[in-house]
Design an enzyme around this catalytic site. Sequence first.
Site, PDB file in Angstrom:
ATOM      1  N   PHE A  93       0.817  -1.222   0.000  1.00  0.00           N
ATOM      2  CA  PHE A  93       0.000   0.000   0.000  1.00  0.00           C
ATOM      3  C   PHE A  93       0.848   1.269   0.000  1.00  0.00           C
ATOM      4  O   PHE A  93       0.369   2.332  -0.359  1.00  0.00           O
ATOM      5  CB  PHE A  93      -0.938   0.012   1.230  1.00  0.00           C
ATOM      6  N   LYS A 123      -1.167  -6.744  -9.492  1.00  0.00           N
ATOM      7  CA  LYS A 123      -2.140  -6.906  -8.401  1.00  0.00           C
ATOM      8  C   LYS A 123      -1.774  -5.891  -7.315  1.00  0.00           C
ATOM      9  O   LYS A 123      -0.891  -6.136  -6.502  1.00  0.00           O
ATOM     10  CB  LYS A 123      -2.058  -8.341  -7.866  1.00  0.00           C
ATOM     11  N   GLU A 134      -5.005  -3.812  -1.940  1.00  0.00           N
ATOM     12  CA  GLU A 134      -6.444  -3.545  -1.902  1.00  0.00           C
ATOM     13  C   GLU A 134      -6.765  -2.313  -1.056  1.00  0.00           C
ATOM     14  O   GLU A 134      -7.895  -1.850  -1.017  1.00  0.00           O
ATOM     15  CB  GLU A 134      -7.213  -4.778  -1.402  1.00  0.00           C
ATOM     16  N   ARG A 135      -5.728  -1.766  -0.367  1.00  0.00           N
ATOM     17  CA  ARG A 135      -6.003  -0.606   0.483  1.00  0.00           C
ATOM     18  C   ARG A 135      -5.992   0.702  -0.300  1.00  0.00           C
ATOM     19  O   ARG A 135      -6.655   1.650   0.069  1.00  0.00           O
ATOM     20  CB  ARG A 135      -4.993  -0.568   1.636  1.00  0.00           C
ATOM     21  N   SER A 176       5.320  -7.032   3.255  1.00  0.00           N
ATOM     22  CA  SER A 176       5.926  -7.378   4.541  1.00  0.00           C
ATOM     23  C   SER A 176       6.683  -8.714   4.436  1.00  0.00           C
ATOM     24  O   SER A 176       6.401  -9.533   3.552  1.00  0.00           O
ATOM     25  CB  SER A 176       4.846  -7.432   5.622  1.00  0.00           C
ATOM     26  N   CYS A 202       9.524   1.872   3.469  1.00  0.00           N
ATOM     27  CA  CYS A 202      10.495   0.818   3.792  1.00  0.00           C
ATOM     28  C   CYS A 202      11.898   1.386   3.874  1.00  0.00           C
ATOM     29  O   CYS A 202      12.811   0.716   4.331  1.00  0.00           O
ATOM     30  CB  CYS A 202      10.434  -0.289   2.755  1.00  0.00           C
ATOM     31  N   GLU A 255       9.305  -4.457  12.857  1.00  0.00           N
ATOM     32  CA  GLU A 255       8.995  -3.245  12.094  1.00  0.00           C
ATOM     33  C   GLU A 255       7.694  -2.636  12.620  1.00  0.00           C
ATOM     34  O   GLU A 255       6.698  -3.336  12.760  1.00  0.00           O
ATOM     35  CB  GLU A 255       8.826  -3.631  10.615  1.00  0.00           C
TER      36      GLU A 255
HETATM   37  P1  NAD Z   1       1.508  -6.594   2.948  1.00  0.00           P
HETATM   38  O1  NAD Z   1       2.535  -7.651   3.042  1.00  0.00           O
HETATM   39  O2  NAD Z   1       0.384  -6.600   3.917  1.00  0.00           O
HETATM   40  O3  NAD Z   1       0.816  -6.619   1.495  1.00  0.00           O
HETATM   41  C1  NAD Z   1       1.573  -6.670   0.317  1.00  0.00           C
HETATM   42  C2  NAD Z   1       0.770  -7.386  -0.761  1.00  0.00           C
HETATM   43  O4  NAD Z   1       0.529  -8.733  -0.337  1.00  0.00           O
HETATM   44  C3  NAD Z   1      -0.595  -6.766  -1.031  1.00  0.00           C
HETATM   45  O5  NAD Z   1      -0.803  -6.719  -2.415  1.00  0.00           O
HETATM   46  C4  NAD Z   1      -1.562  -7.704  -0.340  1.00  0.00           C
HETATM   47  O6  NAD Z   1      -2.808  -7.794  -1.000  1.00  0.00           O
HETATM   48  C5  NAD Z   1      -0.857  -9.038  -0.391  1.00  0.00           C
HETATM   49  N1  NAD Z   1      -1.169  -9.892   0.768  1.00  0.00           N
HETATM   50  C6  NAD Z   1      -1.567  -9.482   1.995  1.00  0.00           C
HETATM   51  N2  NAD Z   1      -1.737 -10.545   2.799  1.00  0.00           N
HETATM   52  C7  NAD Z   1      -1.449 -11.649   2.078  1.00  0.00           C
HETATM   53  C8  NAD Z   1      -1.408 -13.047   2.380  1.00  0.00           C
HETATM   54  N3  NAD Z   1      -1.717 -13.512   3.585  1.00  0.00           N
HETATM   55  N4  NAD Z   1      -1.051 -13.896   1.396  1.00  0.00           N
HETATM   56  C9  NAD Z   1      -0.719 -13.436   0.185  1.00  0.00           C
HETATM   57  N5  NAD Z   1      -0.717 -12.114  -0.146  1.00  0.00           N
HETATM   58  C10 NAD Z   1      -1.071 -11.232   0.785  1.00  0.00           C
HETATM   59  O7  NAD Z   1       2.305  -5.197   2.991  1.00  0.00           O
HETATM   60  P2  NAD Z   1       1.704  -3.740   3.127  1.00  0.00           P
HETATM   61  O8  NAD Z   1       1.216  -3.536   4.517  1.00  0.00           O
HETATM   62  O9  NAD Z   1       0.798  -3.445   2.002  1.00  0.00           O
HETATM   63  O10 NAD Z   1       3.017  -2.874   2.902  1.00  0.00           O
HETATM   64  C11 NAD Z   1       3.912  -2.533   3.912  1.00  0.00           C
HETATM   65  C12 NAD Z   1       5.077  -3.488   3.975  1.00  0.00           C
HETATM   66  O11 NAD Z   1       5.783  -3.496   2.749  1.00  0.00           O
HETATM   67  C13 NAD Z   1       6.100  -3.094   5.028  1.00  0.00           C
HETATM   68  O12 NAD Z   1       6.559  -4.240   5.671  1.00  0.00           O
HETATM   69  C14 NAD Z   1       7.199  -2.456   4.214  1.00  0.00           C
HETATM   70  O13 NAD Z   1       8.473  -2.458   4.827  1.00  0.00           O
HETATM   71  C15 NAD Z   1       7.175  -3.289   2.998  1.00  0.00           C
HETATM   72  N6  NAD Z   1       7.801  -2.635   1.869  1.00  0.00           N
HETATM   73  C16 NAD Z   1       9.011  -3.105   1.457  1.00  0.00           C
HETATM   74  C17 NAD Z   1       9.659  -2.500   0.413  1.00  0.00           C
HETATM   75  C18 NAD Z   1      10.974  -3.020  -0.077  1.00  0.00           C
HETATM   76  O14 NAD Z   1      11.349  -2.716  -1.194  1.00  0.00           O
HETATM   77  N7  NAD Z   1      11.703  -3.801   0.705  1.00  0.00           N
HETATM   78  C19 NAD Z   1       9.081  -1.394  -0.226  1.00  0.00           C
HETATM   79  C20 NAD Z   1       7.840  -0.941   0.226  1.00  0.00           C
HETATM   80  C21 NAD Z   1       7.208  -1.579   1.271  1.00  0.00           C
END
Ligand code: NAD
Length: 499
Positions: free
Chosen positions: A148, A172, A175-176, A225, A280, A382
């Site tokens: 998101f 994809k 969804e937020r 994450s 991140c 985190e």
């Molecule tokens: P998230 O892991 O909740 O969601 C990421 C994606 O995974 C979304 O598209 C979501 O729909 C999907 N998803 C969620 N739950 C799932 C599940 N159980 N099984 C399969 N797919 C699932 O992350 P977020 O809260 O949207 O974003 C924040 C996180 O992303 C933080 O941890 C941040 O550090 C990380 N991030 C990392 C980088 C990097 O390059 N390392 C960059 C930006 C954000």
Amino acid sequence: MREISHKLAFAHDVAPTRYSDVFDPNNGSVQARVALGDAALLDKAVEAAKKAQPAWAMVNPQRRARVMFNFKALVEKNMDELAHLLSSEHGKVIADAKGDIQRGLEVIEFCCGIPHVLKGEYTQGAGPGIDVYSFRQPIGIGAGITPFNFPGMIPLWMSGVAIATGNAFIMKPSERDPSVPVRLCELFLEAGLPEGILQVVQGDKEMVDAILDHPDIGAISFVGSSDIAHYVYKRGVDNGKRVQAMGGAKNHGIVMPDADLDQVVNDLSGAAFGSAGERCMALPVVTPVGEKTAIALREKLIPAIEALRVGVSTDPDAHYGPVVTAAHKAKIESYIQMGVDEGAELVVDGRGFTLQGHEEGFFVGPTLFDHVKPTMRSYQEEIFGPVLQMVRAESFEEALALPSQHQYGNGVAIFTRNGHAAREFAARVNVGMVGINVPIPVPVAYHTFGGWKRSAFGDTNQHGMEGVKFWTKVKTITQRWPDGGVGDAANAFVIPTMG
Ligand code: NAD
């Protein structure tokens, strides 16, 4: 209620059975709902991609680059609209939303030069009458699953390079905040991208699993994450796919005794609290080296933090806006409580912050902890909010060990005037991206983005040449053109060498 849907290359008239709420983080209301797709929808999107991709791969790279040039111009023309849309779902302030899109556009600028990077390699005369050459071909169909927190930049990291190298791409988004990727897809089509080369499917875990299991998707790029990144990596690789999966972070800012503290405080304010800490590459941990540095830094940091202006995302004077959802706000506040319970000193408490007229908004005030210890869970995990934790170190070696031993290894920064210390730190720290007096060391688009340890699974980074490698496979041709003679029959059964 406004409905946000997919962006597909075919008419889709099946009514969705599941939806997810999209909030307005400024006032806590539900502003729209997004349709959640399933495996059947993905199947159709993949079919459309399969039809379109071979012709796109045959389009010469210069023409593919022209689509990138057109797209860049269209995004720039629509920047205000895109930034407002992004900010309205994410909650980051407008100037920061423009930065989010701009960083993505810089990857598109890299893609404008795709003919140059796809030139390949050639060795004339590798053996008698033998030439060897290699070139890169697209994987076929790629998919991207995005978080998101950068709904403009991260979809463009992936889609730009995947498309420019001749793939079809299925995105994809989170969804937020699902609207900006749809708008970007519309602009790509307006820029001349053929139907089917870029599609957006909305969804949650069900759609992610369908992507991971689809036999015709060859490569998957994920950012989110760490636990989910690890899951995506394992399941995708088990299914024989190429996967890169970027995860969470806990970046440290090391402050040496000779650092310019006014500059550090300025840099830290932006890097720890900008975008409400939902980056991140944020700096949620500061490590002053030596007692004197810690005391002086703390003295300057407190008034700077108290002066931060938290406001609605359209407030041009706000330093940062609300966090993305009520659930995320509750999670951040629970980590603040955890820090208190673990014995850290809560110096500035951002809990219970309300903005007049926006009492239901998802705001968290800036928070500062001092005397945080590496053994505390609130340090090890985190938080992803406007919370800065001070972990004091007595020496350079102790400071170097903190980010090096942390489970995450995305980014780190050192603030110093000492070139030797900086050089030593950059060489030895066990982290993927390092800033020297640069608080947010996100590399430029023609370099490459990626962390170490639990911040990234897989072995290629995002964008730059690493991105090109991820979205293509190399083919190597060894050729000999007959000159009328017959080869050495006696040696035909021996493995050929060039010796
Ligand atoms: P998230 O892991 O909740 O969601 C990421 C994606 O995974 C979304 O598209 C979501 O729909 C999907 N998803 C969620 N739950 C799932 C599940 N159980 N099984 C399969 N797919 C699932 O992350 P977020 O809260 O949207 O974003 C924040 C996180 O992303 C933080 O941890 C941040 O550090 C990380 N991030 C990392 C980088 C990097 O390059 N390392 C960059 C930006 C954000």
